[in-house]
Write an enzyme that holds these catalytic residues in place. Structure first.
Site, PDB file in Angstrom:
ATOM      1  N   SER A 265       0.594  -1.380   0.112  1.00 37.93           N
ATOM      2  CA  SER A 265      -0.177  -0.010   0.011  1.00 37.93           C
ATOM      3  C   SER A 265       0.981   1.085   0.099  1.00 37.93           C
ATOM      4  CB  SER A 265      -0.964  -0.035   1.149  1.00 37.93           C
ATOM      5  OG  SER A 265      -0.351   0.200   2.387  1.00 37.93           O
TER       6      SER A 265
ATOM      7  N   HIS B  71       8.477   3.035   9.511  1.00 35.21           N
ATOM      8  CA  HIS B  71       8.156   2.212  10.595  1.00 35.21           C
ATOM      9  C   HIS B  71       6.905   2.702  11.098  1.00 35.21           C
ATOM     10  CE1 HIS B  71       8.955  -0.692  13.635  1.00 35.21           C
ATOM     11  NE2 HIS B  71       8.605   0.379  14.560  1.00 35.21           N
TER      12      HIS B  71
ATOM     13  N   ASP C 269      15.632  -0.545  13.285  1.00 32.59           N
ATOM     14  CA  ASP C 269      14.772   0.692  13.347  1.00 32.59           C
ATOM     15  C   ASP C 269      15.504   1.559  14.015  1.00 32.59           C
ATOM     16  OD1 ASP C 269      12.853  -1.035  11.964  1.00 32.59           O
ATOM     17  OD2 ASP C 269      12.191  -1.627  13.778  1.00 32.59           O
TER      18      ASP C 269
HETATM   19  C1  GRF Z   1       3.581  -0.685   7.103  1.00 31.69           C
HETATM   20  O1  GRF Z   1       2.826  -0.743   7.950  1.00 31.69           O
HETATM   21  C2  GRF Z   1       4.998  -0.031   7.316  1.00 31.69           C
HETATM   22  O2  GRF Z   1       5.304   0.675   8.321  1.00 31.69           O
HETATM   23  C3  GRF Z   1       5.815  -1.461   7.868  1.00 31.69           C
HETATM   24  O3  GRF Z   1       4.978  -2.351   6.976  1.00 31.69           O
HETATM   25  C4  GRF Z   1       3.907  -2.005   6.377  1.00 31.69           C
HETATM   26  C5  GRF Z   1       4.018  -2.270   5.050  1.00 31.69           C
HETATM   27  O4  GRF Z   1       2.741  -2.076   4.349  1.00 31.69           O
HETATM   28  N1  GRF Z   1       7.007  -1.490   7.706  1.00 31.69           N
HETATM   29  P1  GRF Z   1       2.426  -1.928   2.835  1.00 31.69           P
HETATM   30  O5  GRF Z   1       2.828  -3.316   2.388  1.00 31.69           O
HETATM   31  O6  GRF Z   1       3.133  -0.834   2.383  1.00 31.69           O
HETATM   32  O7  GRF Z   1       0.848  -2.054   2.628  1.00 31.69           O
END
Ligand code: GRF
Length: 201
Positions: free
Chosen positions: A16, A114, A150
């Site tokens: 996403s 993150h 992180d």
């Molecule tokens: C996000 O919540 C990001 O913060 C974490 O992994 C998730 C990835 O989501 N590192 P997407 O695949 O971009 O929907």
């Protein structure tokens, strides 16, 4: 660095954040181009979404570890990103810890998003950690990637309130909505020089 920022996006999931970045580019609010979308999982939805958009994709072999790539696999990924002339590596839900091969190929040119206000709640399911800790506010952070978990320097953050009755799913969903604004916004500030990206040697 060339006029438009050339991105290599790495993800393991539904992508996403990749979609939010791609939409910002299409809308003209982000002066960048996506040169490669790569994943450690060859069936990751992010790769399918990238293919649907006509973008170059690369799936690395998953290897024997869950949380990192074997050095030769990570080296091949780094070479592929370099071959696609990527300026900046964008970790968007990439579920492997980045090690020396990528860090050396892209010194100070890897960023991650993150789902917490770092330095709070590092590691997995940060939204769940925030709920369990009973904080009133959490959020998301874009940061430079180094060899710590992180822990690299923070670039920017967005705040998200924890609401009465929040579940891990509802909180994560609101954090992701904030991510989809913050990430393209940070990238546009990089593209326009408001945030400096170290140039390659
Ligand atoms: C996000 O919540 C990001 O913060 C974490 O992994 C998730 C990835 O989501 N590192 P997407 O695949 O971009 O929907």
């Amino acid at each position: 660095m060339a006029a438009a920022l050339k991105l290599g996006i790495l993800g393991s999931g539904r992508g996403s954040n990749f979609l939010a970045i791609d939409q910002a580019i299409s809308a003209g609010t982000l002066e960048a181009s996506i040169k490669l979308v790569a994943s450690d999982l060859n069936n990751a939805p992010i790769l399918e979404a990238a293919r649907d958009r006509g973008l170059a994709t690369y799936a690395c072999p998953s290897g024997q570890f869950k949380t990192k790539l074997e050095p030769e696999i990570e080296q091949a990924l780094a070479q592929t990103l370099l071959a696609h002339e990527v300026d900046l590596v964008v970790l968007a839900g990439f579920m492997r810890v980045v090690k020396t091969p990528l860090l050396e190929a892209f010194p100070s040119r890897i960023i991650n998003i993150h789902p917490s206000l770092l330095p709070d709640f590092k590691g997995l399911a940060a939204w769940k950690q925030a709920l369990e800790a009973g904080v009133q506010e959490t959020g998301c952070t874009v940061h430079w990637v180094d060899d710590s978990l992180d822990g690299g320097p923070i670039i920017d953050q967005a705040r998200v309130p924890v609401l009465e009755g929040d579940t891990p799913e509802s909180l994560h969903s609101r954090i992701q909505t904030a991510e989809h604004t913050l990430f393209p916004d940070v990238l546009q500030r990089m593209a326009t020089g408001k945030i400096t990206i170290p140039t390659a040697e």
